[in-house]
Design a protein around this motif. Structure first.
Motif, short mmCIF file in Angstrom:
data_model
loop_
_atom_site.label_atom_id
_atom_site.label_comp_id
_atom_site.label_asym_id
_atom_site.label_seq_id
_atom_site.Cartn_x
_atom_site.Cartn_y
_atom_site.Cartn_z
N MET A 1 0.84 -1.20 0.00
CA MET A 1 0.00 0.00 0.00
C MET A 1 0.87 1.24 0.00
N GLU B 1 0.84 5.49 0.02
CA GLU B 1 0.02 6.67 0.29
C GLU B 1 0.90 7.91 0.22
N ASN C 1 9.27 -5.04 -3.46
CA ASN C 1 8.41 -4.01 -2.86
C ASN C 1 9.26 -2.93 -2.20
N ARG D 1 10.78 -0.81 -4.86
CA ARG D 1 9.81 0.14 -5.41
C ARG D 1 9.56 1.31 -4.48
N ALA D 2 9.51 0.97 -3.20
CA ALA D 2 9.25 2.02 -2.22
C ALA D 2 10.41 3.01 -2.16
N THR E 1 11.27 6.05 -5.50
CA THR E 1 10.88 7.45 -5.67
C THR E 1 11.21 8.29 -4.45
N LEU F 1 9.48 14.08 1.61
CA LEU F 1 9.99 14.59 0.34
C LEU F 1 9.95 16.11 0.30
N SER G 1 9.01 19.67 -0.94
CA SER G 1 7.76 20.10 -1.57
C SER G 1 7.82 21.59 -1.87
N ARG H 1 6.06 16.81 1.70
CA ARG H 1 5.21 15.73 1.21
C ARG H 1 5.65 14.47 1.91
N VAL H 2 4.70 13.67 2.30
CA VAL H 2 5.06 12.41 2.94
C VAL H 2 4.50 11.26 2.12
N VAL H 3 5.37 10.39 1.71
CA VAL H 3 4.88 9.20 1.02
C VAL H 3 5.14 8.01 1.93
N THR H 4 4.11 7.23 2.10
CA THR H 4 4.19 6.08 3.00
C THR H 4 3.91 4.81 2.23
N HIS H 5 4.77 3.85 2.40
CA HIS H 5 4.54 2.56 1.77
C HIS H 5 4.42 1.50 2.86
#
Lengths: 382, 284
Positions: free
Chosen positions: A190, A192, B87, B90-91, B94, B119, B121, B127-131
């Motif tokens: 997942m 987000e 996985n 991929r995380a 970016t 990240l 911004s 920006r926060v991306v969470t995987h």
């Protein structure tokens, strides 16, 4: 019909067509007073796009004498005319689109450097008008951002990702991948992304909501917007209402309309605090039925006396979806049991939302999920 | 069980990403073993994976700014997780320009490794991306399957030729045959050979040098008296070797292999912060 685009606008026209090719297999072309409308819809009727090139876009713009000329043709054949964008830049000075009514051909002539003329005669089919009914003004939420922001955001998701969930609160936007029903939910990764409202040029959220739509179809618009540098505006409401993304400048307007997954149960039942964001009020997470039918946009034709296709909306069984996607709390608050999934379809009106072309629509006795274009507001009667 | 770690240095992040990318090219699933000082990516040789096994060891302090671990119990202060390295890859992909990357063990629908990247911004708010990467916690009774492999009793140990060269040779040989014989001696000579009904091709490498295994290695006693010209060889599935050479992004400072005659090809990549060992069994 005789339209001539010159200079850089030829490339813009080509990009618009390539953009539309990401939506559907056919290009619907309709020259009207307001401009040349280029439209496409996908086979499952869940995505619709329209580029309206105003007469000012063209050096010359002449609509056909037959006011109601409309046609459609395979988009691949039109793409073939505008094959190489870089060579268009370098060598094409002018592009002329003419209707050859005796031979039923659309003639596209590229006037290139050194007097070279490339003429393409494309056969077309007459067709009904293709126009989705949507009303940007009535949408509760409006966001506008530079294309770079959208492109960078989408980058975090794999290109193969079909559906994405967008949630908004008063000062935040979350974008999440939407996991397919048949994939094992405990094995899927997942992702987000959380953006602050400050990153947007315009951020007007009046209803905290969460919508799910198809990301794939959007990529065409993102590419177009990025190359044109135009900001992208996003209009949306509650789940089930379509999300509209548009770019516009003084001579063109593009609208991409995507259906969103709907849910039947009252949103109040789903409001729970999300353990991931204890500070922000998390909008209710949609319990998704991933049946593609739920993405339907209904089509209507002008030739027939009334709406020709109003899809029935049977409740979808939800016993395959007892758990939420990313939260770990229970859903037991739903006293009426698992929510019924019902798709809401985006109603396609047969008329353009201009008074001059309004026709009377007979209200069907069938359940209408979205109103027709007569009252320019999109209301759901489910 | 608790695990939290944080990377804030861009160089460390890039390096960690490259290691993860290398591992992800070698296997779809592996075990991530976490201890207070190290991270290990382990693949234990099974029939299903064609018998190859992998042991990748990272010294945690060279990558992470913060690292907190509470293992299964006080006397077994480690965590073993089964994870799909792709996985992770991929995380991380970016997040290369992130201000910080936090990794922690969480429980969502199932146990997850949650990676959160902050990240840059356009505004004051990052920006926060969470995987959330689903993992399986491996119970303690199975830990013995994932022990550090023994250094094999090899016959010859030799440094590899420049990896780019070796890779292009192997790539071309792959078009001709499924099996490759790798042989080397203690005189710094290595040959890569393929043989089919129609053609046989041998590529000779010279002056490669042999690693001096002293007391820390475990060369067999006979190795020191071994005839330097005598070749030790193994025949391996060429695709496995190619997979190893193609995917690697570790850029080792030292690359070598140990050959157990007709038994195993043991490849070792050494780097300041990370070591990668790959075992390819011989095929008859």
């Amino acid at each position: 019909m005789d339209c001539v685009a010159t200079g850089g606008n030829v490339k813009v026209l080509a990009k618009a067509i390539h953009s539309l090719s990401r939506i559907g297999e056919e290009l619907y072309l309709e020259p009207v007073e307001d401009g040349l409308a280029l439209r496409s819809v996908n086979s499952s009727r869940s995505a619709f796009a329209c580029f309206l090139l105003s007469p000012l876009f063209f050096q010359r713009y002449q609509t056909p004498s037959d006011q109601s000329f409309r046609c459609k043709m395979p988009i691949k054949s039109v793409q073939a005319v505008f094959k190489s964008l870089s060579s268009l830049d370098r060598s094409v000075e002018k592009c002329r689109i003419q209707l050859n009514s005796e031979k039923s051909r659309l003639t596209i002539t590229l006037h290139c450097k050194h007097g070279l003329l490339k003429t393409h005669n494309l056969s077309f089919q007459d067709c009904e008008s293709l126009q989705a009914v949507f009303d940007k003004e009535s949408c509760a939420n409006v966001l506008q951002a530079q294309p770079r922001l959208m492109v960078d955001t989408v980058l975090h998701f794999p290109p193969s990702l079909e559906e994405v969930n967008l949630s908004v609160s008063s000062d935040r936007v979350w974008l999440r991948n939407h996991v397919e029903d048949d994939a094992d939910p405990s094995r899927a990764m997942m992702t987000e992304l959380c953006l602050s409202s400050e990153e947007f040029d315009h951020f007007a959220v009046s209803t905290q909501t969460s919508i799910t739509f198809c990301l794939k179809e959007l990529r065409g618009l993102l590419v177009f917007a990025e190359s044109s540098g135009l900001p992208i505006s996003m209009y949306f409401d509650e789940p089930g209402s379509p999300v509209i993304l548009s770019v516009a400048d003084s001579v063109l307007e593009a609208n991409f309309v995507l259906a969103t997954l709907s849910e039947d149960s009252h949103p109040k039942n789903h409001v729970k605090s999300n353990t991931k964001h204890p500070d922000a009020e998390q909008p209710p997470d949609d319990f998704m039925n991933d049946d593609m039918d739920s993405f339907l946009i209904a089509m209507e034709t002008s030739e027939l006396p009334g709406p020709s296709h109003v899809p029935t909306s049977p409740p979808h069984p939800t016993n395959n979806r007892k758990h939420s996607v990313s939260e770990d709390e229970q859903e037991e608050a739903l006293t009426e049991g698992p929510p019924n999934k019902k798709f809401c379809s985006l109603f396609f009106g047969s008329v353009l939302p201009t008074p001059s072309q309004l026709t009377n629509q007979t209200i069907q006795s069938q359940e209408v999920l979205a109103s027709d274009s007569e009252d320019e507001n999109q209301t759901e009667t489910s | 069980m608790k695990f939290r770690a944080k990377i804030i240095d861009v160089g460390c992040l890039n390096h960690f990403t490259r290691v993860v990318n290398t591992v992800s090219k070698l296997t779809k699933a592996c075990v991530l073993r976490l201890t207070c000082d190290h991270l290990y990516f382990v693949l234990s040789g099974k029939v299903a994976t064609g018998g190859v096994s992998m042991w990748c060891e990272l010294s945690q302090v060279n990558f992470f700014d913060e690292f907190q671990l509470e293992g299964v119990s006080a006397d077994a202060n480690e965590i073993f997780l089964e994870v799909a390295p792709e996985n992770l890859s991929r995380a991380l992909k970016t997040a290369q320009n992130a201000k910080s990357v936090k990794i922690k063990l969480t429980k969502k629908n199932c146990p997850c490794l949650t990676l959160a990247a902050e990240l840059p911004s356009l505004s004051s708010v990052s920006r926060v991306v969470t995987h959330d990467i689903p993992v399986d916690v491996i119970p303690r009774r199975l830990w013995h399957d994932f022990r550090e492999p023994q250094m094999p009793d090899f016959d010859v140990s030799i440094y590899l030729p420049p990896l780019k060269t070796m890779k292009s040779v192997v790539d071309r040989m792959k078009n001709l045959s499924n099996y490759l014989v790798i042989e080397a001696n203690l005189n710094g000579e290595m040959n890569l050979k393929i043989e089919t009904d129609l053609v046989s091709v041998t590529t000779h490498f010279k002056e490669l040098g042999n690693p001096p295994w002293g007391d820390d290695g475990s060369p067999s006693a006979s190795a020191s008296h071994r005839d330097t010209e005598l070749m030790a060889q193994t025949r391996v599935d060429i695709r496995k070797l190619q997979q190893f050479l193609t995917g690697q992004q570790v850029n080792p400072s030292r690359a070598m292999c140990n050959i157990v005659h007709k038994r195993i090809l043991h490849l070792i990549f050494l780097h300041e912060d990370v070591s990668l060992q790959y075992f390819i069994p011989a095929v008859m």
